[in-house]
Design an enzyme around this catalytic site. Structure first.
Site, PDB file in Angstrom:
ATOM      1  N   ASP A 164       0.813  -1.215   0.000  1.00 31.83           N
ATOM      2  CA  ASP A 164       0.000   0.000   0.000  1.00 31.83           C
ATOM      3  C   ASP A 164       0.844   1.262   0.000  1.00 31.83           C
ATOM      4  O   ASP A 164       0.340   2.352  -0.300  1.00 31.83           O
ATOM      5  CB  ASP A 164      -0.932   0.011   1.214  1.00 31.83           C
ATOM      6  CG  ASP A 164      -2.073  -0.978   1.074  1.00 31.83           C
ATOM      7  OD1 ASP A 164      -2.436  -1.307  -0.078  1.00 31.83           O
ATOM      8  OD2 ASP A 164      -2.599  -1.435   2.100  1.00 31.83           O
ATOM      9  N   ARG A 180      -2.721   1.723  -9.714  1.00 26.79           N
ATOM     10  CA  ARG A 180      -1.796   2.656  -9.076  1.00 26.79           C
ATOM     11  C   ARG A 180      -0.470   2.766  -9.806  1.00 26.79           C
ATOM     12  O   ARG A 180       0.161   3.835  -9.777  1.00 26.79           O
ATOM     13  CB  ARG A 180      -1.579   2.258  -7.617  1.00 26.79           C
ATOM     14  CG  ARG A 180      -2.812   2.486  -6.754  1.00 26.79           C
ATOM     15  CD  ARG A 180      -2.647   2.013  -5.327  1.00 26.79           C
ATOM     16  NE  ARG A 180      -3.853   2.302  -4.544  1.00 26.79           N
ATOM     17  CZ  ARG A 180      -4.136   1.750  -3.385  1.00 26.79           C
ATOM     18  NH1 ARG A 180      -3.299   0.864  -2.847  1.00 26.79           N
ATOM     19  NH2 ARG A 180      -5.243   2.070  -2.748  1.00 26.79           N
ATOM     20  N   ARG A 199      -4.915   6.640  -1.664  1.00 27.14           N
ATOM     21  CA  ARG A 199      -3.453   6.586  -1.583  1.00 27.14           C
ATOM     22  C   ARG A 199      -2.801   7.429  -2.697  1.00 27.14           C
ATOM     23  O   ARG A 199      -1.712   7.967  -2.508  1.00 27.14           O
ATOM     24  CB  ARG A 199      -2.982   5.140  -1.600  1.00 27.14           C
ATOM     25  CG  ARG A 199      -3.627   4.322  -0.475  1.00 27.14           C
ATOM     26  CD  ARG A 199      -2.756   3.237   0.069  1.00 27.14           C
ATOM     27  NE  ARG A 199      -3.470   2.443   1.066  1.00 27.14           N
ATOM     28  CZ  ARG A 199      -3.582   2.767   2.350  1.00 27.14           C
ATOM     29  NH1 ARG A 199      -3.014   3.877   2.797  1.00 27.14           N
ATOM     30  NH2 ARG A 199      -4.246   1.990   3.189  1.00 27.14           N
TER      31      ARG A 199
END
Length: 434
Positions: free
Chosen positions: A321, A352, A394
């Protein structure tokens, strides 16, 4: 649409107590709900994802009280849940979806799980396969391996599952289902993933053991359980949330931050190991254990001579993460940082890997995406830009940190997605900035 513009800062100073660990907060509600007696949880993360978990168990008859300083879960026992009157809404929470599927596989009633558009596009076959092998009946209603999922009763049998990925969510789903099985259940992973489920199950009275093998693989075992028993749980600060302030202090000249009460579980501390490999000035203070979890304060100081490094292999599950903000750190370090074996990031709340490569490139970073990671040639001056969060908390927090050391202001569209894991993130950041 929420928009946040963040200017460069002259340094960050002070103390911050980060929110409770998201992974542990989820699990405390789940285990407290299927335990006998009351579980008291302090420093619980009041983020959107964890509130989705509370909502699901309330719909299955569990009384959960939100007090000013604690959460009280009045558990109904391992087999005391009742059928919900409607679909369980898991929101944007992959953790809720995958872990609760293990528990629901052992119930005597049918349920349907569904979430938002992002959640309903994320892969669930990774838990459906082992759970159905155990005797569960889980079906993707759109036949695409994603939620909505329909789960109906089945007699569960213990299995030994060889997981193709090191995933705490997959492992936890199988172990939680194993509580309801007719024989022991085990999961072998290619590397040890975060072990919060195993530690908490032990605390609640289950028999759990972990074997670490010489080839780097790890096997977790659980025995069928008659009952779990309510506990008192103090949730440590989430190292995934701490990572943003760690990186901020390291890259902004003149910074010194003390991060209080941070979980440093060895299956989650990869961010600290990477920072040290890059030469970071981080001191661990007041190290202790709480509820089986390692906890400490972290003193982080600006480090002007950070160096690039290689991040791959067994360390990846311990920092999965944190890779977006590690990419930001690498952009400000001298030399090349190579990240490999991180293909899991393609199926998180967003892709991501692609987003970090695209946005950092827009800011002037020399970065190249690869099939399973990225190559970052750091040390270049970054410029501000107008970026989108893709509703990924995030991503938003990583670029908020990058903005602090840029040459100009940076604007983040759809910035309020940080509420998923850190509702007070921007307020804490502003308080620390001079």
């Amino acid at each position: 649409m929420s928009v946040r513009t963040i200017a460069p800062t002259r340094g960050l100073k002070g103390e911050v107590t980060i929110p409770g660990d998201k992974s542990i907060s989820h699990r405390s509600i789940m285990l407290g709900s299927i335990a006998l007696g009351t579980t008291e949880i302090t420093h619980f993360l009041e983020g959107a994802d964890c509130l989705s978990t509370i909502d699901c168990f309330r719909k299955m008859g569990v009384e959960i009280e939100r007090k000013p300083s604690s959460i009280l879960v009045h558990g109904k026992g391992l087999r005391g849940l009742t059928a919900p009157a409607s679909t369980l809404n898991v929101g944007n929470s992959g953790t809720t979806t995958r872990l609760i599927s293990g528990i629901l596989s052992g119930q005597n009633f049918a349920t349907t799980l569904s979430g938002d558009d992002s959640l309903n596009s994320r892969p669930m076959k990774r838990i459906m396969t082992p759970l159905n092998t155990m005797g569960a009946h889980i079906r993707s209603l759109n036949d695409n391996g994603c939620a909505p999922l329909h789960i109906r009763p089945g007699a569960l049998h213990g299995i030994h599952y060889q997981s193709p990925v090191a995933s705490a969510q997959v492992k936890s789903a199988v172990l939680l289902a194993g509580l309801y099985a007719d024989s022991p259940t085990s999961v072998t992973e290619p590397a040890l993933s975060r072990n919060h489920t195993e530690l908490m199950l032990q605390g609640f009275g289950a028999y759990v053991a972990t074997d670490l093998h010489t080839d780097g693989t790890a096997t977790a075992h659980v025995e069928p359980c008659k009952e779990l028993y309510g506990q008192q749980i103090c949730v440590p600060g989430d190292i995934s949330s701490a990572a943003y302030f760690i990186v901020a202090a390291l890259i902004v000249p003149g910074s010194e931050i003390l991060i209080k009460n941070c979980g440093i579980n060895e299956t989650r501390d990869g961010i600290l190991r990477v920072c040290r490999a890059m030469g970071a000035d981080i001191t661990v203070l007041n190290a202790h254990t709480s509820g089986g979890e390692a906890v400490a304060d972290l003193l982080v100081r600006y480090t002007p001579d950070l160096k690039g490094c290689v991040i791959e292999g067994d360390i990846i599950p311990t920092l999965i993460d944190e890779i977006p903000v590690i990419a930001v750190l690498a952009a400000f370090a001298d030399g090349t940082t190579t990240i490999r074996n991180a293909e899991e990031l393609k199926v998180k709340e967003s892709n991501r890997l692609d987003i970090m490569v695209h946005h950092l490139s827009e800011m002037g970073c020399d970065i190249t995406g690869t099939e399973d990671g990225m190559i970052i040639n750091g040390g270049k001056t970054l410029q501000g830009a107008v970026l989108d969060s893709f509703l990924d908390h995030r991503i938003a927090m990583s670029f908020a940190i990058a903005s602090l050391a840029c040459e100009s202001t940076l604007t983040i569209r759809r910035a309020d997605c940080v509420n998923i894991s850190y509702p007070a993130f921007y307020q804490d950041l502003e308080r620390l900035c001079r």
